[in-house]
Scaffold this active site. Sequence first.
Site, PDB file in Angstrom:
ATOM      1  N   SER A 181       1.445  10.832  -1.135  1.00 57.50           N
ATOM      2  CA  SER A 181       2.807  11.223  -1.566  1.00 57.50           C
ATOM      3  C   SER A 181       3.381  12.278  -1.016  1.00 57.50           C
ATOM      4  O   SER A 181       2.983  12.828  -0.398  1.00 57.50           O
ATOM      5  CB  SER A 181       2.647  11.748  -3.194  1.00 57.50           C
ATOM      6  N   TYR A 193      -1.234  16.076 -10.602  1.00 54.53           N
ATOM      7  CA  TYR A 193      -0.901  15.018  -9.554  1.00 54.53           C
ATOM      8  C   TYR A 193      -0.749  15.579  -8.062  1.00 54.53           C
ATOM      9  O   TYR A 193      -1.374  15.105  -7.011  1.00 54.53           O
ATOM     10  CB  TYR A 193       0.504  14.343  -9.916  1.00 54.53           C
TER      11      TYR A 193
HETATM   12  P1  NAI Z   1       2.365   1.707 -10.170  1.00 51.69           P
HETATM   13  O1  NAI Z   1       2.042   2.280 -11.424  1.00 51.69           O
HETATM   14  O2  NAI Z   1       3.640   0.400 -10.184  1.00 51.69           O
HETATM   15  O3  NAI Z   1       1.137   0.978  -9.349  1.00 51.69           O
HETATM   16  C1  NAI Z   1      -0.323   1.595  -9.465  1.00 51.69           C
HETATM   17  C2  NAI Z   1      -1.226   0.575  -9.546  1.00 51.69           C
HETATM   18  O4  NAI Z   1      -2.421   1.521  -9.561  1.00 51.69           O
HETATM   19  C3  NAI Z   1      -1.131  -0.286 -10.904  1.00 51.69           C
HETATM   20  O5  NAI Z   1      -1.561  -1.554 -10.766  1.00 51.69           O
HETATM   21  C4  NAI Z   1      -2.425   0.388 -11.833  1.00 51.69           C
HETATM   22  O6  NAI Z   1      -2.954  -0.471 -12.873  1.00 51.69           O
HETATM   23  C5  NAI Z   1      -3.347   0.823 -10.544  1.00 51.69           C
HETATM   24  N1  NAI Z   1      -4.289   1.815 -11.037  1.00 51.69           N
HETATM   25  C6  NAI Z   1      -4.246   2.796 -11.637  1.00 51.69           C
HETATM   26  N2  NAI Z   1      -5.192   3.440 -12.045  1.00 51.69           N
HETATM   27  C7  NAI Z   1      -6.308   2.664 -11.704  1.00 51.69           C
HETATM   28  C8  NAI Z   1      -7.592   2.479 -11.957  1.00 51.69           C
HETATM   29  N3  NAI Z   1      -8.425   3.701 -12.369  1.00 51.69           N
HETATM   30  N4  NAI Z   1      -8.433   1.439 -11.323  1.00 51.69           N
HETATM   31  C9  NAI Z   1      -7.729   0.444 -10.926  1.00 51.69           C
HETATM   32  N5  NAI Z   1      -6.417   0.533 -10.621  1.00 51.69           N
HETATM   33  C10 NAI Z   1      -5.543   1.635 -11.131  1.00 51.69           C
HETATM   34  O7  NAI Z   1       2.749   2.827  -9.066  1.00 51.69           O
HETATM   35  P2  NAI Z   1       3.197   2.724  -7.506  1.00 51.69           P
HETATM   36  O8  NAI Z   1       4.649   3.342  -7.517  1.00 51.69           O
HETATM   37  O9  NAI Z   1       3.028   1.380  -6.985  1.00 51.69           O
HETATM   38  O10 NAI Z   1       1.915   3.850  -7.013  1.00 51.69           O
HETATM   39  C11 NAI Z   1       1.047   3.348  -6.064  1.00 51.69           C
HETATM   40  C12 NAI Z   1       0.660   4.398  -5.145  1.00 51.69           C
HETATM   41  O11 NAI Z   1       1.862   5.193  -4.525  1.00 51.69           O
HETATM   42  C13 NAI Z   1      -0.011   5.410  -6.179  1.00 51.69           C
HETATM   43  O12 NAI Z   1      -0.924   6.389  -5.671  1.00 51.69           O
HETATM   44  C14 NAI Z   1       1.125   6.384  -6.281  1.00 51.69           C
HETATM   45  O13 NAI Z   1       0.746   7.912  -6.500  1.00 51.69           O
HETATM   46  C15 NAI Z   1       1.845   6.385  -4.875  1.00 51.69           C
HETATM   47  N6  NAI Z   1       3.010   7.006  -4.750  1.00 51.69           N
HETATM   48  C16 NAI Z   1       4.271   6.330  -5.311  1.00 51.69           C
HETATM   49  C17 NAI Z   1       5.516   6.699  -5.333  1.00 51.69           C
HETATM   50  C18 NAI Z   1       6.749   6.123  -6.074  1.00 51.69           C
HETATM   51  O14 NAI Z   1       7.783   6.817  -5.888  1.00 51.69           O
HETATM   52  N7  NAI Z   1       6.586   4.801  -6.464  1.00 51.69           N
HETATM   53  C19 NAI Z   1       5.909   7.960  -4.581  1.00 51.69           C
HETATM   54  C20 NAI Z   1       4.648   8.629  -4.081  1.00 51.69           C
HETATM   55  C21 NAI Z   1       3.407   8.111  -4.273  1.00 51.69           C
END
Ligand code: NAI
Length: 256
Positions: free
Chosen positions: A144, A157
């Site tokens: 991130s 985080y």
């Molecule tokens: P999201 O919440 O839409 O997707 C995250 C996914 O990870 C979900 O499908 C969730 O079920 C899964 N997940 C969470 N904990 C888990 C576990 N213990 N075991 C298996 N699966 C698990 O979030 P998004 O935005 O797609 O984020 C993906 C990555 O990108 C994350 O690491 C987040 O920190 C990072 N990120 C996202 C940003 C954004 O603006 N959307 C910005 C910076 C980083």
Amino acid sequence: MDRFKNKIALITGSSQGIGAACALRLAKDGCDIILNGHKFDERGEKLIADIKDLGRRVTFLEADLSKANAAIKLINDAVEVFGHLDILVNNAGVEKNACFWEVTEEDYDLIMNTNLKGVFFGIQSFVNYCRKNKLPGTVINMSSVHEEIAFPNFAAYCASKGGLMMLTRNLASELAQFNIRINNVAPGAVATPINRDLLDNKEQLEKVLQNIPLKRMGKPEEVAAVVAFLASDDAAYVTGSTYYVDGGLTYHYEEQ
Ligand code: NAI
């Protein structure tokens, strides 16, 4: 495009958001795909259908990656599915909004265990597999912009993503001898379910956009494009780096 011909990728947390976009992009570029999430549901079903339509092999493995044992087992299971594993995208991540003095141990553990500990032991398991079989490998961690810049009310985080930055730098040095590359992708504000509160709050959203030189949120596909580059041989000389996909946010400074 077939730049990933005969390659297999595991993308963690890929039922939705950035992870789903990465899975689709790698599949479009010719990769067979292993999806992961806590639980298989209709989102996984839809993604599997879309990836099959692209002519790629695909499966879904359930695992709760906040647990080291589950992360290790997921890698072993993933290797079994199609016989080998070439690309590991550590995408699963969680965040919680709370001022520092109110963060509970439970929330701290959830964030650190998911964003850092599970990733650490997943990579360890992948490295053991690559070493044992004398195979090269590529790891991409979804970090991130908050591995670099502060985010008040998200201390745990930021600590987890800062830890991920140093893990990647350290492992790039340690794993180069095995022909394993490792890099971070650092998204800024991307329109996914993790940002639901922000997307629902017009005033707050406007403030965030004002601080982004490109004046818009990123799309999951724009993050996936950079992941695909880093996973490919086009990035053969790239390891230990963080690639920002943030519309210019991280190093933006506006004079008041
Ligand atoms: P999201 O919440 O839409 O997707 C995250 C996914 O990870 C979900 O499908 C969730 O079920 C899964 N997940 C969470 N904990 C888990 C576990 N213990 N075991 C298996 N699966 C698990 O979030 P998004 O935005 O797609 O984020 C993906 C990555 O990108 C994350 O690491 C987040 O920190 C990072 N990120 C996202 C940003 C954004 O603006 N959307 C910005 C910076 C980083």
